[in-house]
Each structure stands twice: as C-alpha cells, then as structure tokens.
Write a protein that holds these residues in place. Structure first.
Motif, PDB file in Angstrom:
ATOM      1  N   PRO A   3     -44.712 -21.999  16.791  1.00  0.00           N
ATOM      2  CA  PRO A   3     -46.146 -21.726  16.800  1.00  0.00           C
ATOM      3  C   PRO A   3     -46.754 -22.024  18.169  1.00  0.00           C
ATOM      4  O   PRO A   3     -46.254 -22.862  18.916  1.00  0.00           O
ATOM      5  N   ARG A  28     -53.150 -27.518  18.685  1.00  0.00           N
ATOM      6  CA  ARG A  28     -52.289 -27.982  17.603  1.00  0.00           C
ATOM      7  C   ARG A  28     -52.324 -29.505  17.496  1.00  0.00           C
ATOM      8  O   ARG A  28     -52.294 -30.217  18.488  1.00  0.00           O
ATOM      9  N   THR A  32     -50.098 -31.169   9.124  1.00  0.00           N
ATOM     10  CA  THR A  32     -49.684 -29.943   8.448  1.00  0.00           C
ATOM     11  C   THR A  32     -50.694 -29.666   7.349  1.00  0.00           C
ATOM     12  O   THR A  32     -51.124 -30.579   6.643  1.00  0.00           O
ATOM     13  N   HIS A  37     -48.303 -25.143   7.158  1.00  0.00           N
ATOM     14  CA  HIS A  37     -48.358 -24.679   8.549  1.00  0.00           C
ATOM     15  C   HIS A  37     -49.126 -25.692   9.402  1.00  0.00           C
ATOM     16  O   HIS A  37     -49.884 -26.508   8.882  1.00  0.00           O
ATOM     17  N   GLU A  50     -55.730 -24.188   9.648  1.00  0.00           N
ATOM     18  CA  GLU A  50     -54.281 -24.091   9.479  1.00  0.00           C
ATOM     19  C   GLU A  50     -53.913 -22.665   9.876  1.00  0.00           C
ATOM     20  O   GLU A  50     -54.512 -21.704   9.374  1.00  0.00           O
ATOM     21  N   SER A  52     -50.744 -19.916  10.382  1.00  0.00           N
ATOM     22  CA  SER A  52     -49.338 -19.631  10.104  1.00  0.00           C
ATOM     23  C   SER A  52     -48.685 -18.978  11.318  1.00  0.00           C
ATOM     24  O   SER A  52     -49.366 -18.544  12.257  1.00  0.00           O
ATOM     25  N   ASP A  53     -47.359 -18.862  11.284  1.00  0.00           N
ATOM     26  CA  ASP A  53     -46.637 -18.231  12.392  1.00  0.00           C
ATOM     27  C   ASP A  53     -46.908 -16.731  12.476  1.00  0.00           C
ATOM     28  O   ASP A  53     -46.572 -16.093  13.465  1.00  0.00           O
ATOM     29  N   THR A  54     -47.540 -16.152  11.461  1.00  0.00           N
ATOM     30  CA  THR A  54     -47.915 -14.734  11.500  1.00  0.00           C
ATOM     31  C   THR A  54     -49.389 -14.557  11.855  1.00  0.00           C
ATOM     32  O   THR A  54     -49.916 -13.444  11.801  1.00  0.00           O
TER      33      THR A  54
END
Length: 78
Positions: A3, A28, A32, A37, A50, A52-54
């Motif tokens: 990330p 960041r 979590t 995430h 939060e 996500s990696d997408t």
C-alpha cells in the motif's frame, strides 16, 4: 502489492455552490481498520480512512457524533 504511504483524498465542494473540492493528504498509520486494511489519517488526526490495496476508501470517525463524507477520489502519492 504494498500500500502507498500517503494518499490525497478529494472531497466534493459545498453542494449548490461553485466551491472548489477539498483535498486532504493522509499518511499511513500503524493501525488496521475493520476491513483489515491500513488506516490513514491527516496531520490533525481528524480525517481518518481505511484504504484497501485497490483504492477503496472507508472513512472512519475520529470522535463522537461525526458523520464523515466519502471522498470523490483517493490518489496515491509518492
């Protein structure tokens, strides 16, 4: 995929006006979120999300009685 360390979150301007969009940079944290995430927050700690990696964003309340707006866009920063 790792990330990003920082994101620029873009929020819509005030409805019914010609106000520009608001952009907030979040970094960041070690936390979590409920979806597993990473949690990101701005320098003040008020804006928390939060991400996500997408690139899906879930805004998180940082205090009582908050109803955080959803950003229009989350852009990873170098």
């Amino acid at each position: 995929m790792n990330p990003a360390t920082r994101y620029a979150l873009t929020f819509p301007g005030t409805p019914g006006t010609q106000a520009p969009q608001d952009v907030v940079v979040v970094t960041r944290t070690s936390a979590t979120g409920p979806g597993g995430h990473p949690v990101y927050e701005d320098e003040s700690g008020i804006v928390r999300a939060e991400i996500s990696d997408t690139g899906e964003v879930r805004m998180l309340a940082s205090g009582g009685h908050q109803t955080p707006n959803l950003p229009v866009h989350a852009h990873p920063l170098p």
